[in-house]
Design an enzyme around this catalytic site. Structure first.
Site, mmCIF file in Angstrom:
data_model
loop_
_atom_site.group_PDB
_atom_site.id
_atom_site.type_symbol
_atom_site.label_atom_id
_atom_site.label_comp_id
_atom_site.label_asym_id
_atom_site.label_seq_id
_atom_site.Cartn_x
_atom_site.Cartn_y
_atom_site.Cartn_z
ATOM 1 N N THR A 1 39.943 33.424 27.176
ATOM 2 C CA THR A 1 40.187 32.479 26.082
ATOM 3 C C THR A 1 41.539 32.690 25.411
ATOM 4 O O THR A 1 42.239 31.733 25.103
ATOM 5 C CB THR A 1 39.075 32.609 25.017
ATOM 6 O OG1 THR A 1 37.804 32.434 25.630
ATOM 7 C CG2 THR A 1 39.252 31.568 23.926
ATOM 8 N N ARG A 2 41.914 33.968 25.223
ATOM 9 C CA ARG A 2 43.136 34.268 24.478
ATOM 10 C C ARG A 2 43.992 35.306 25.191
ATOM 11 O O ARG A 2 43.497 36.108 25.976
ATOM 12 C CB ARG A 2 42.794 34.798 23.084
ATOM 13 C CG ARG A 2 42.075 33.831 22.172
ATOM 14 C CD ARG A 2 41.963 34.395 20.756
ATOM 15 N NE ARG A 2 41.269 35.687 20.733
ATOM 16 C CZ ARG A 2 41.306 36.534 19.708
ATOM 17 N NH1 ARG A 2 42.026 36.247 18.633
ATOM 18 N NH2 ARG A 2 40.628 37.660 19.752
ATOM 19 N N ASP B 1 40.265 44.017 33.269
ATOM 20 C CA ASP B 1 40.003 44.277 31.856
ATOM 21 C C ASP B 1 38.886 45.296 31.689
ATOM 22 O O ASP B 1 38.944 46.179 30.808
ATOM 23 C CB ASP B 1 39.682 42.984 31.110
ATOM 24 C CG ASP B 1 38.472 42.240 31.676
ATOM 25 O OD1 ASP B 1 38.138 42.433 32.865
ATOM 26 O OD2 ASP B 1 37.867 41.448 30.931
ATOM 27 N N ASP C 1 46.858 41.744 27.129
ATOM 28 C CA ASP C 1 45.463 41.580 27.527
ATOM 29 C C ASP C 1 45.195 40.079 27.603
ATOM 30 O O ASP C 1 45.016 39.417 26.580
ATOM 31 C CB ASP C 1 44.543 42.254 26.502
ATOM 32 C CG ASP C 1 43.067 41.935 26.722
ATOM 33 O OD1 ASP C 1 42.711 41.515 27.840
ATOM 34 O OD2 ASP C 1 42.281 42.115 25.769
ATOM 35 N N VAL C 2 45.194 39.540 28.837
ATOM 36 C CA VAL C 2 45.048 38.107 29.039
ATOM 37 C C VAL C 2 43.604 37.824 29.449
ATOM 38 O O VAL C 2 43.222 38.014 30.604
ATOM 39 C CB VAL C 2 46.023 37.588 30.106
ATOM 40 C CG1 VAL C 2 45.989 36.057 30.146
ATOM 41 C CG2 VAL C 2 47.437 38.082 29.835
ATOM 42 N N TYR D 1 32.635 51.194 42.091
ATOM 43 C CA TYR D 1 32.323 49.847 42.553
ATOM 44 C C TYR D 1 32.337 49.799 44.072
ATOM 45 O O TYR D 1 33.134 50.488 44.717
ATOM 46 C CB TYR D 1 33.365 48.870 42.002
ATOM 47 C CG TYR D 1 32.798 47.626 41.358
ATOM 48 C CD1 TYR D 1 31.727 47.700 40.477
ATOM 49 C CD2 TYR D 1 33.355 46.368 41.605
ATOM 50 C CE1 TYR D 1 31.222 46.562 39.874
ATOM 51 C CE2 TYR D 1 32.864 45.231 40.997
ATOM 52 C CZ TYR D 1 31.791 45.330 40.135
ATOM 53 O OH TYR D 1 31.288 44.203 39.532
ATOM 54 N N LYS E 1 46.132 38.482 24.114
ATOM 55 C CA LYS E 1 46.359 39.411 23.006
ATOM 56 C C LYS E 1 47.500 40.349 23.412
ATOM 57 O O LYS E 1 47.553 40.789 24.556
ATOM 58 C CB LYS E 1 45.079 40.188 22.691
ATOM 59 C CG LYS E 1 43.954 39.290 22.185
ATOM 60 C CD LYS E 1 42.642 40.015 22.030
ATOM 61 C CE LYS E 1 41.940 40.213 23.368
ATOM 62 N NZ LYS E 1 41.498 38.943 23.976
#
Length: 258
Positions: free
Chosen positions: A11-12, A105, A7-8, A96, A14
């Site tokens: 900020t981080r 995400d 999971d990019v 959408y 994971k």
């Protein structure tokens, strides 16, 4: 078949290593790294891990960051796969206007929430909240159709915007309270109530649309800070994106096997 989920975020990065690509698989190892330190993964956190057989991830940080992650994955002889939002996957339909423009995400978290909901009992509508650098609030109807969602600034962005746009608000972080009587508490409570109000409004919209009380799942790095201030029941699930990646991987591999 060991499985590495990525999971990019903004900020981080994971990551979580599982013993199989399926919901309920045993977690073997996990961690997180700030994006500026991605280059340390190959010789650091990942150096002692067993080689994953399959890698699936979602990335919102851009192609340059994705390439840096892929360079670290050269540690193993495995080609990573990246989720791109589509019209439908893993039991969720994308409402959408342009399905592929939905953040991956957000899509993956909704898939994780939908599968968690179905595992708990009868079908119900649900609201999915991710609290991070930005905050997203999604609405999914009873039949698994993503109706739409909102994006608003995370708490840190709100505070920085106020500091840069007004005079005299450079104050320490305060506490969340019902009736703030100092500027620090007023700023912290204001940002928290703004997010809580957005979630509450989406839940009301979904309740009115479906005629049924929705379940609310909350995730994200700052979810644990936000959950106690909610005026409606929420289920805090730290692993919601990983749950979604596990479900997607399981279904994709099942199609390959067949």
């Amino acid at each position: 078949m060991t499985f590495l989920a990525l999971d990019v975020g903004n900020t981080r990065l994971k990551w979580a290593l599982y013993d199989a690509p399926r919901v309920g698989a045993t977690l073997l190892a996990s961690g997180a790294q700030f994006l500026e330190n991605i280059e340390t993964l190959e010789e650091g956190d990942w150096a002692s891990l067993p080689s994953p057989r399959w890698v699936l991830g979602c990335v919102v940080a851009g192609d340059a960051v994705k390439r840096r992650v892929e360079e670290q994955l050269e540690l193993w002889d495995v080609t990573p796969h990246w989720v791109v939002s589509s019209t439908a996957e893993a039991g969720l339909t994308n409402g959408y206007d342009h399905p592929t423009r939905l953040g991956s995400d957000r899509w993956v978290a909704m898939i994780g929430a939908r599968q968690r909901l179905l595992a708990q009992g009868p079908k119900r509508p649900c609201v999915v909240v991710m609290v991070g650098t930005a905050v997203t609030v999604e609405a999914i109807d009873t039949e698994g159709r993503f109706l739409g969602g909102i994006i608003l600034p995370g708490h840190g962005i709100m505070l920085r915007a106020l500091e840069s746009g007004t005079a005299g608000l450079h104050v320490p972080t305060g506490e969340v309270c019902d009736f703030p009587t100092n500027t620090s508490d007023a700023l912290t409570s204001g940002g928290t109530f703004a997010i809580a109000g957005a979630v509450q409004r989406m839940a009301e919209n979904l309740r009115r649309h479906c005629g049924q009380e929705p379940v609310c799942f909350m995730t994200g790095g700052a979810g644990w800070k936000m959950a106690p201030s909610m005026s409606m029941p929420v289920e805090l699930v730290e692993s919601l994106i990983f749950d979604g990646l596990l479900e997607i991987a399981n279904r994709r591999l099942a199609l390959v096997d067949n």
